[in-house]
Write an enzyme that holds these catalytic residues in place. Structure first.
Site, PDB file in Angstrom:
ATOM      1  N   GLU A 158      42.925  37.782  38.504  1.00  8.34           N
ATOM      2  CA  GLU A 158      41.579  37.693  38.142  1.00  8.34           C
ATOM      3  C   GLU A 158      40.656  36.718  39.226  1.00  8.34           C
ATOM      4  OE1 GLU A 158      40.583  38.359  33.541  1.00  8.34           O
ATOM      5  OE2 GLU A 158      41.195  36.466  34.085  1.00  8.34           O
ATOM      6  N   GLU A 232      44.868  43.967  31.099  1.00  3.80           N
ATOM      7  CA  GLU A 232      44.780  43.095  30.296  1.00  3.80           C
ATOM      8  C   GLU A 232      43.987  43.615  29.062  1.00  3.80           C
ATOM      9  OE1 GLU A 232      44.100  39.024  31.113  1.00  3.80           O
ATOM     10  OE2 GLU A 232      45.699  38.655  32.497  1.00  3.80           O
TER      11      GLU A 232
END
Length: 583
Positions: A158, A232
């Site tokens: 991320e 995710e």
């Protein structure tokens, strides 16, 4: 094992179309004796892949120490996954987030006052290269290109939510390739961060927990070609101290998963099995207010903290069966649990009376940060002499994260970073009184710009407006309690103390330690550090894995940071208490 490839908009495995149906399973949050059990349950739910992060800070606790043993034996975990017929998505960081202490970045990086984490800063790059030089060679034989289970490796994590320093992502990808990683690479970001966090020539994937079609549409708009994947897919959430236990209704989560799989995309459930952040390894968040995360990482996942299938497990299994083969074997039943055991803690060892066996004091003019003391987790006890008697106002420039203040051994107050507290008033009984400040690292920030999260007392300490100097700093890592001097624990105890008792077990099994009436501290069983307890909640029990226990006599030790009465007991119950689900 078959090799993953990208063919247009699809994944293929040895040339055959393949959809990744994966779930998060962090080996470092599960007792190693239970890895095989969790992997088997992953396969039985219909998963063909598992995903794991790699915590740099545990594998390399000091620059000259690297571990791949016991609960950190990642090669062994990968071999067990292969034996179960599961593929693996490997996410080695260096940054992982994961609600893990410091996002997995080792605290010793912060000894450099100028370091810029997750960047091209030379000191950071040098440390990352040293990490990969030791981590990757033992894993190369576990890559699918060499017959192993690892089909893809993630670059950072991320990154788009943190920075747009594309050169750093590129450097990390090149570093992985240079060290022999020849399976597909991928990045993951939330939809709004895809442009900042992706790399040309590397598969971009998205993270979200609902509205799958919108999330995948954003991914496709950013990346016109290539397989669609949610790395995710958030099917639960984590808890913080002082909050409530977060849950997500199984039917609603299953419907979201159905909608995602109906698009043809690949998925990794975050989490399939959360497990536990044992010891001091929980992370924290800081969005203008510091919020430490609890030790349980139950995550309201398909497998609960103790590894038992939940209603969400069954609901997800039914959804997956619509899109992929699911084993016909029956779903495992919950494992046996121990319960109904009350343990009297009949021995005590005051913290202040045992300091010589717990650490070595370091003198300094001003208090030293944990990182300056080469300390990662635990506490620091700071001591100085107060100059005079009478009313005093103590001002601490920066508390990281919770300071208990004592004068001549008597508690006079607590200052918490979470509550933005820095000043405390009390009366000094005499000139030459001893000031002690016990500071707890409650978890380094694991997300956002707060990663540079040094611990301890930072900056100056003032008493009535005058700087107090001449300190001793005692690191209390509590890695071992073997040298503590226990005596009969009779009567009330004022101040921090360890309390110990024993209990008998005929056949070891998982259980949960409950501490009604206790305030704050830590729990060890047979030397294994379960984690923190805190009456603030929501978590009110600690998971005790069965393999930690042994037939016959077992020992439990509780560090209580506050006063304890004469009746000191803990309870082993067959159910956890993770707290209320609504505030």
């Amino acid at each position: 094992m078959p090799v993953l490839a990208i063919d247009g908009d699809d994944f293929t495995l040895d040339g055959e179309p393949f959809r990744i149906i994966s779930g998060g399973l962090h080996y470092f949050r599960v007792h190693p004796d239970q890895w095989a059990d969790r992997l088997r349950k992953a396969r039985l739910m219909g998963l063909n892949t598992v995903e794991t992060y790699v915590p740099w800070n545990l594998h390399q606790p000091r620059p000259d120490v690297f571990r791949l043993d016991a609960g950190l034996d990642l090669p062994a975990f990968l071999d067990l996954a292969a034996a179960e017929g599961l593929h693996v998505l490997l996410r080695p960081g260096p940054y992982i987030c994961a609600e893990w202490e410091g996002g997995g970045l080792p605290s010793w990086l912060l000894t450099d006052p100028d370091i810029r984490l997750r960047s091209q800063h030379p000191a950071y790059l040098s440390a990352v290269e040293g990490y990969f030089e030791q981590l990757l060679p033992p894993l190369l034989d576990r890559l699918a290109t060499r017959g192993g289970p690892v089909i893809a490796v993630q670059v950072e994590n991320e990154f788009g939510a943190y920075s747009d320093e594309w050169a750093h992502l590129h450097h990390l990808a090149e570093l992985l390739r240079r060290h022999g990683v020849d399976v597909p690479l991928f990045t993951c970001d939330q939809p709004a961060d895809l442009a900042r966090g992706s790399l040309p020539g590397v598969l971009a994937t998205a993270n979200f927990g609902s509205r799958a079609r919108q999330g995948l549409a954003a991914l496709r708009a950013h990346q016109p070609d290539g397989p669609l994947m949610c790395t995710e897919f958030w099917i639960g959430w984590f808890d913080r101290w002082g909050g409530h236990h977060v849950v997500r209704e199984p039917a609603a989560a299953a419907q979201e998963l159905d909608e995602l799989l109906a698009t043809g995309a690949s998925v990794n459930l975050y989490m399939f099995h959360g497990g536990t952040s044992f010891g001091f390894t929980n992370g924290a968040n800081d969005k203008h207010t510091y919020r430490p995360t609890v030790g349980s990482y139950d995550y309201d996942a398909p497998l609960d903290e103790a590894g038992d299938p939940t209603a969400k497990y069954h609901a997800f299994r039914e959804v997956i069966a619509k899109y992929a083969p699911v084993p016909e074997e029956p779903v495992p039943q919950p494992s046996p649990k121990l319960g109904g055991i009350t343990v009297p803690l009949i021995e005590s060892a005051p913290l202040f009376g045992n300091l010589p066996v717990l650490g070595t004091p370091v003198p300094s003019e001003r208090p030293l940060a944990m990182e300056q003391l080469q300390q990662d987790f635990g506490y620091v006890l700071y001591k100085a002499i107060l100059p005079g008697a009478g009313p005093a106002v103590l001002e601490l420039e920066d508390v990281r994260d919770r300071a208990q203040v004592f004068v001549d051994g008597q508690p006079v107050g607590v200052l918490e970073r979470e509550r933005h507290e820095r000043a405390l008033a009390f009366t000094v009984p005499r000139a030459g009184s001893v000031l002690r400040v016990l500071v707890e690292n409650q978890g380094r920030v694991n997300y956002g710009q707060g990663l540079h999260d040094r611990k301890g007392l930072l900056g100056r300490v003032l008493v009535n407006g005058v700087e107090l100097t001449g300190w001793t700093n005692l690191p209390l890592t509590l890695r071992t309690l073997d040298e503590l001097g226990f005596g009969a624990g009779e009567g009330p105890v004022v101040g921090p103390a360890f309390h110990r008792g024993t209990f008998e077990v005929a056949e070891p099994a998982d259980t949960f330690v409950h501490l009604p009436g206790w305030t704050k501290g830590n729990v060890w069983v047979n030397g294994f550090h379960l984690g923190r307890h805190w009456s603030r909640g929501p978590q009110r029990s600690l998971h005790l894995p069965g393999p930690v226990l042994r037939p016959g006599s077992n020992e439990i030790t509780v560090l209580e940071l506050h006063a304890t009465g004469p009746a000191r007991t803990v309870e082993l119950r067959d159910r956890p208490d993770l707290g209320p689900t609504e505030e």
